[in-house]
Design a protein around this motif. Structure first.
Motif, PDB file in Angstrom:
ATOM      1  N   LYS A 124       0.849  -1.184   0.000  1.00 10.85           N
ATOM      2  CA  LYS A 124       0.000   0.000   0.000  1.00 10.85           C
ATOM      3  C   LYS A 124       0.886   1.235   0.000  1.00 10.85           C
ATOM      4  CE  LYS A 124      -1.839   1.008   3.878  1.00 10.85           C
ATOM      5  NZ  LYS A 124      -2.646   0.919   5.096  1.00 10.85           N
ATOM      6  N   ILE A 125       0.819   2.011  -1.068  1.00  9.65           N
ATOM      7  CA  ILE A 125       1.583   3.256  -1.149  1.00  9.65           C
ATOM      8  C   ILE A 125       0.771   4.402  -0.544  1.00  9.65           C
ATOM      9  CG2 ILE A 125       2.856   4.811  -2.660  1.00  9.65           C
ATOM     10  CD1 ILE A 125       3.902   1.943  -2.641  1.00  9.65           C
ATOM     11  N   THR A 126      -0.468   4.529  -0.979  1.00  8.74           N
ATOM     12  CA  THR A 126      -1.406   5.509  -0.426  1.00  8.74           C
ATOM     13  C   THR A 126      -2.727   4.801  -0.172  1.00  8.74           C
ATOM     14  OG1 THR A 126      -0.358   7.278  -1.700  1.00  8.74           O
ATOM     15  CG2 THR A 126      -2.527   7.735  -0.758  1.00  8.74           C
ATOM     16  N   GLU A 127      -3.240   4.913   1.013  1.00  8.97           N
ATOM     17  CA  GLU A 127      -4.456   4.213   1.414  1.00  8.97           C
ATOM     18  C   GLU A 127      -5.583   4.400   0.411  1.00  8.97           C
ATOM     19  OE1 GLU A 127      -6.768   1.810   3.763  1.00  8.97           O
ATOM     20  OE2 GLU A 127      -4.739   2.421   4.324  1.00  8.97           O
ATOM     21  N   TYR A 135      -1.385   1.359  -5.089  1.00 11.08           N
ATOM     22  CA  TYR A 135      -0.874   0.071  -4.633  1.00 11.08           C
ATOM     23  C   TYR A 135       0.174  -0.446  -5.613  1.00 11.08           C
ATOM     24  CZ  TYR A 135      -4.551  -0.210  -1.111  1.00 11.08           C
ATOM     25  OH  TYR A 135      -5.349   0.028  -0.032  1.00 11.08           O
ATOM     26  N   SER A 136       1.122  -1.202  -5.078  1.00  8.04           N
ATOM     27  CA  SER A 136       2.165  -1.798  -5.916  1.00  8.04           C
ATOM     28  C   SER A 136       2.221  -3.301  -5.678  1.00  8.04           C
ATOM     29  CB  SER A 136       3.531  -1.179  -5.603  1.00  8.04           C
ATOM     30  OG  SER A 136       4.556  -1.853  -6.321  1.00  8.04           O
ATOM     31  N   CYS A 137       2.068  -4.069  -6.771  1.00  6.29           N
ATOM     32  CA  CYS A 137       2.188  -5.527  -6.718  1.00  6.29           C
ATOM     33  C   CYS A 137       3.381  -5.975  -7.571  1.00  6.29           C
ATOM     34  CB  CYS A 137       0.916  -6.196  -7.226  1.00  6.29           C
ATOM     35  SG  CYS A 137      -0.603  -5.655  -6.401  1.00  6.29           S
ATOM     36  N   MET A 138       4.333  -5.108  -7.761  1.00 10.11           N
ATOM     37  CA  MET A 138       5.436  -5.366  -8.685  1.00 10.11           C
ATOM     38  C   MET A 138       6.257  -6.582  -8.258  1.00 10.11           C
ATOM     39  SD  MET A 138       8.576  -2.823  -9.769  1.00 10.11           S
ATOM     40  CE  MET A 138       9.246  -2.820  -8.109  1.00 10.11           C
ATOM     41  N   GLY A 139       6.509  -7.471  -9.233  1.00 12.33           N
ATOM     42  CA  GLY A 139       7.417  -8.588  -9.029  1.00 12.33           C
ATOM     43  C   GLY A 139       6.973  -9.591  -7.990  1.00 12.33           C
ATOM     44  N   ARG A 140       5.672  -9.894  -7.893  1.00 15.15           N
ATOM     45  CA  ARG A 140       5.177 -10.846  -6.885  1.00 15.15           C
ATOM     46  C   ARG A 140       4.765 -12.185  -7.496  1.00 15.15           C
ATOM     47  NH1 ARG A 140       4.400  -7.211  -2.536  1.00 15.15           N
ATOM     48  NH2 ARG A 140       5.750  -5.474  -3.093  1.00 15.15           N
ATOM     49  N   ASN A 141       5.010 -12.381  -8.789  1.00 11.05           N
ATOM     50  CA  ASN A 141       4.685 -13.641  -9.475  1.00 11.05           C
ATOM     51  C   ASN A 141       3.184 -13.954  -9.403  1.00 11.05           C
ATOM     52  OD1 ASN A 141       5.614 -15.808 -11.049  1.00 11.05           O
ATOM     53  ND2 ASN A 141       5.674 -17.183  -9.280  1.00 11.05           N
ATOM     54  N   LEU A 142       2.358 -12.917  -9.499  1.00  8.39           N
ATOM     55  CA  LEU A 142       0.911 -13.088  -9.436  1.00  8.39           C
ATOM     56  C   LEU A 142       0.334 -13.328 -10.829  1.00  8.39           C
ATOM     57  CD1 LEU A 142       0.056 -10.157  -6.987  1.00  8.39           C
ATOM     58  CD2 LEU A 142       0.181 -12.581  -6.432  1.00  8.39           C
ATOM     59  N   SER A 143      -0.751 -14.083 -10.872  1.00  4.36           N
ATOM     60  CA  SER A 143      -1.420 -14.344 -12.152  1.00  4.36           C
ATOM     61  C   SER A 143      -2.836 -13.766 -12.167  1.00  4.36           C
ATOM     62  CB  SER A 143      -1.481 -15.859 -12.403  1.00  4.36           C
ATOM     63  OG  SER A 143      -2.172 -16.516 -11.349  1.00  4.36           O
ATOM     64  N   SER A 168      -7.405  -7.956  -2.316  1.00  2.00           N
ATOM     65  CA  SER A 168      -7.152  -6.888  -1.339  1.00  2.00           C
ATOM     66  C   SER A 168      -7.084  -5.511  -1.984  1.00  2.00           C
ATOM     67  CB  SER A 168      -5.836  -7.167  -0.598  1.00  2.00           C
ATOM     68  OG  SER A 168      -4.757  -7.206  -1.522  1.00  2.00           O
ATOM     69  N   ILE A 169      -6.985  -5.446  -3.309  1.00  2.00           N
ATOM     70  CA  ILE A 169      -6.947  -4.153  -3.982  1.00  2.00           C
ATOM     71  C   ILE A 169      -8.345  -3.546  -3.927  1.00  2.00           C
ATOM     72  CG2 ILE A 169      -6.462  -2.956  -6.131  1.00  2.00           C
ATOM     73  CD1 ILE A 169      -4.020  -4.182  -4.825  1.00  2.00           C
ATOM     74  N   PRO A 170      -8.518  -2.383  -3.294  1.00  2.00           N
ATOM     75  CA  PRO A 170      -9.866  -1.797  -3.162  1.00  2.00           C
ATOM     76  C   PRO A 170     -10.368  -1.255  -4.498  1.00  2.00           C
ATOM     77  CG  PRO A 170      -8.220  -0.296  -2.312  1.00  2.00           C
ATOM     78  CD  PRO A 170      -7.486  -1.563  -2.644  1.00  2.00           C
ATOM     79  N   SER A 171     -11.665  -1.192  -4.644  1.00  2.00           N
ATOM     80  CA  SER A 171     -12.262  -0.699  -5.891  1.00  2.00           C
ATOM     81  C   SER A 171     -12.000   0.781  -6.112  1.00  2.00           C
ATOM     82  CB  SER A 171     -13.782  -0.953  -5.874  1.00  2.00           C
ATOM     83  OG  SER A 171     -14.382  -0.292  -4.763  1.00  2.00           O
TER      84      SER A 171
END
Length: 824
Positions: free
Chosen positions: A23-26, A30-38, A43-46
């Motif tokens: 979480k960068i700013t509530e 948000y940053s999900c960089m380099g987490r190997n997500l597909s 958890s990312i709010p709308s």
């Protein structure tokens, strides 16, 4: 796998994934960089507006990939291994204004994939394998920037419908495969707005059809390293005839190959281009002298980098306002060529190898900005009126990062308008002895840091009534000059006196600096900060006193610190953490938000190399001890005080005797649970686990070892565990002696218990292992250890193969001997 197990696995995986994003700013960034997500985590709010999802794994973008993120404006999908983008892929993120798809191996782009991105303003398709600009972007009418660099595009032909994109301002085509530009390739660009930046750098241009850019209006054209040869560049510049561009950038990048310039007219094509600003980057030298400025005479801004400018080069500029000559290999500052440029306002001549001299600048009435930094210039004759006698409007003068500058007796006469003066890392002769600056009543910024100045004259800064920033770091002060030198600097807000070898400052040193907001005294030799309590520094917000010799700060100084102080750097000082300094320690603990690096405020109460932090000091114990001491002094006077001190001093050993007697009275026929109790410092745990346990406990026959971090019972006091599990539960004791062992109070306690047990029960054997050499005087810190080593055989660890084998044989034999006996 049943349904319940599958559901549990999915829930666990989902929770783990949600925790991976930062979480960068509530609710906004948000940053999900380099987490190997597909997939996009739940958890990312709308309400998110910016989402960095780069360096993950998506492969194919479909409508179901994105949840409904109605407020999302920026989406970064760089390097996500995306191979295909299906139609309506961005249906759930329709309000995007910036989409970044850089570095994806895209092989399929659906014709309707961008249908719902009607608000997109910036689209980045860099290094995605594009071969053409004919993209299905009909709906992107608000598009402002299209970056498609580092692809395999061969023609710069834009789709015809883009002529209606009224806000379009940037087309980045750098590092593509464009070799030919024809008239029909630029039709759409010609019909667009006049405020467009076109980047064609690093393309292998072979031919530009004459007239392809005729009557085209651009804000900027970048064609650096865009021609395959000098001959092609010459013809290419001529083919740009009729182009109107505000800023033209051409030449070579520094990492490009070096070329040979055989002709003197290789820049003549510039004469047929209409431009205001020109930036020429080169690292080549023409075979013959050439006037590179001949076709730039009407420019208002000229910047030349890396080009050899011969002495006497003509500069016949008519409307020049800014001239930059960077890394031009000048051996003399060309004052004669620059003089009489009546329109010149800014002059930058920097990063030359060695400037041996300078010519005066004459008759430049509008010149306000001069940067002559980083020229390794040695200027022994007087500066600066001789150089700038025709520039009455100078406001900025930078002579930093040169070798030597001598100031003349006239000082800065005739330069009364100076506002910024910079000499940092240039040896300045004479400034510390005379008041050369007294006429600079408008000077706001002065930097003479690391200029080898010794301030001897208290009037060095006399007359600088408007000075806001003063940087004098890395210089010296003679006697008590620092007490008076800042008098009358009533406008000063920023003062840097770091690394000036200052031992003491008088409280009146800053009496006139009522507007001072930042004071930097780092890297000096200050021991006290009393001057902060008696100076009138009510507006001070930042104080830096790191890397000094401060051991304590009295309570009255702490109480008089400015109330609006927001930064106080006390790090890397030898703070005395003792009960006599509870006021300071408590202030440090309570003001961690103000302290710049609270974790770097280290106590030196144990040793100079201690890493004990001040914020970890136990204040409550000091308060408790003070109360007990006061009560004892009042009630029992001198005798009771002495007895209390004795009890307090030897309470550890009294407790030790009680524990020893309790253990000796326990069951005398208890069978040993362990073959040996290992006494060692936790810092040596790696050696114990990797070497001792591996060779003894995991060997044959296995030898059971008692290790405190593994075998002591949880919830039981450490002392009781040592007696019950270690002393009484083990047949022998193995003592691992190292520097860490000597420094550990618990290790010394355990050894003394074992030693006492050895005296009481003669069959309690102690095996000493010397893990590393320890000075004899330090060995004596542990009671009887030195004597034990003198009288008994011990083992010494060595990494040498043969010595190591003998070591383990001897140790195993010593532990196994008498293994079947019972503990006492």
């Amino acid at each position: 796998m049943n349904f319940f197990t599958l559901s549990a696995f999915m829930v666990f995986f989902s929770i783990g994934a949600e925790e991976t994003c930062t979480k960068i700013t509530e609710n906004l960034h948000y940053s999900c960089m380099g987490r190997n997500l597909s997939y996009i985590p739940l958890s990312i709010p709308s309400s998110v507006q910016k989402l960095d999802f780069s360096f993950n794994v998506l492969k194919f973008l479909q409508k179901t990939v994105f949840p409904v993120l109605s407020f999302l404006q920026l989406l970064d999908l760089s390097r996500c291994y995306i191979k295909g983008i299906e139609n309506d892929a961005f249906y759930n993120v329709q309000n995007l204004t910036t989409l970044i798809l850089t570095g994806n191996p895209i092989t399929h782009i659906g014709p309707g994939c961008f249908n719902f991105l009607r608000n997109i303003q910036r689209l980045m398709l860099v290094d995605v394998g594009l071969t053409s600009l004919q993209l299905h972007m009909n709906n992107l009418t608000k598009l402002q920037e299209l970056k498609v660099g580092t692809n395999n595009i061969q023609f710069m032909t834009l789709p015809s419908f883009m002529s209606t994109f009224k806000d379009f301002s940037l087309l980045d085509l750098h590092a593509n495969n464009i070799s030919i530009i024809k008239k029909n390739h630029t039709i759409v660009l010609r019909e667009m707005s006049r405020n467009i930046t076109l980047i064609l750098s690093r393309n292998p241009l072979l031919h530009i059809e004459p007239g392809a850019f005729k009557e085209m209006y651009l804000r900027e054209l970048d064609i650096r390293s865009s021609f395959v040869s000098v001959a092609v560049q010459k013809v290419g510049l001529e083919a740009l005839c009729g182009l109107y561009v505000k800023r033209l950038i051409f030449g070579k990048f520094w990492d490009d190959y070096r070329i040979y310039l055989p002709d003197t007219d290789f820049l003549d094509g510039l004469c047929s281009i209409y431009f205001q600003e020109v930036y020429y980057f080169m690292k080549d030298t023409p075979n013959q002298q050439v006037n590179i400025f001949r076709c730039m005479i009407n420019a208002t801004n000229v910047s030349v980098t890396g080009v050899l400018i011969p002495n006497g080069a003509v500069m016949p500029f008519h409307e020049i306002k800014e001239l930059n000559l960077i890394s031009s290999r000048l051996d003399i500052l060309p004052g004669k060529q620059i003089s009489h440029l009546h329109t010149l306002e800014k002059l930058v001549i920097t990063h030359n190898i060695k400037v041996l001299g300078a010519e005066s600048l004459v008759d430049i009435p509008k010149l306000q900005y001069i940067d002559l930094s980083s020229n390794q210039m040695t200027w022994y004759f007087g500066c600066c009126p001789n150089l700038l006698n025709g520039t009455p409007q100078i406001r900025y003068l930078n002579l930093s990062l040169n070798s030597h500058v001598s100031l003349s007796e006239r000082g800065f006469e005739g330069l009364d308008s100076l506002e910024i003066l910079d000499f940092h890392h240039t040896r300045v002769a004479g400034m510390g002895y005379h008041s050369y600056l007294s006429n600079l009543k408008y000077l706001r910024y002065l930097d003479v840091s690391y200029s080898s100045i010794t301030f001897c004259n208290i009037y060095c800064f006399y007359g600088l009534s408007s000075l806001n920033v003063l940087k004098i770091a890395g210089n010296n002060f003679q006697s008590d000059v620092s007490r008076y030198i800042f008098n009358n600097l009533t406008s000063l807000e920023h003062l840097d006196m770091s690394f000036c070898r200052i031992v003491e400052l008088h409280p009146s040193s800053f009496k006139d600096l009522q507007r001072l907001q930042l004071l930097n005294l780092s890297g000096n030799k200050l021991m006290i900060l009393d001057f902060l309590a008696y100076s009138n520094l009510n507006k001070l917000t930042s104080v830096y006193v790191a890397k000094n010799s401060i051991t304590s700060i009295p309570l009255n100084v702490l109480q008089k610190l400015p109330t609006n102080l927001s930064v106080f750097d006390l790090s890397s000082n030898p703070i005395d953490c003792s009960c006599s300094q509870t006021d300071l320690i408590l202030w440090i603990i309570e003001n961690q938000k103000v302290l710049k690096e609270p974790n770097d405020i280290i106590c030196t109460m144990l040793s100079p190399n201690s890493d004990f932090r001040a914020i970890d000091f136990d204040i409550d114990s000091c308060v408790h001890n003070k109360r007990i001491t006061i009560i004892l002094l009042l009630c029992f006077l001198t005798v009771i005080v002495i007895l209390s001190i004795i009890v307090y001093r030897f309470q550890f050993y009294l407790k030790y005797c009680c524990i020893l007697l309790r253990g000796y009275r326990s069951a005398r026929q208890q069978e040993c649970s362990y073959d040996a109790f290992v006494i060692f410092s936790s810092y040596d745990e790696v050696w114990v686990m990797n070497e001792l346990v591996e060779n003894l406990q995991n060997g044959f026959p296995p030898i059971q070892l008692c290790l405190h971090m593994r075998d002591f019972q949880a919830g039981k006091s450490i002392a009781s565990n040592i007696i019950d599990e270690g002393i009484m539960g083990s047949h022998k004791f193995i003592v691992v002696v190292s520097q860490h062992f000597i420094d550990s109070a618990w290790c010394r306690f355990e050894f003394e218990l074992a030693q006492s047990w050895f005296v009481m029960e003669r069959n309690a054997n102690i095996i000493i292992i010397i893990l590393e050499d320890v000075e004899e005087k330090k060995l004596k810190k542990v009671i009887d250890l030195h004597k034990h080593l003198k009288k008994n055989t011990y083992l010494k660890w060595s990494r040498e193969t043969l010595s190591s084998m003998r070591f383990w044989i001897r140790l195993r034999k010593a532990v196994i001997a008498g293994k079947q006996k019972y503990c006492i």
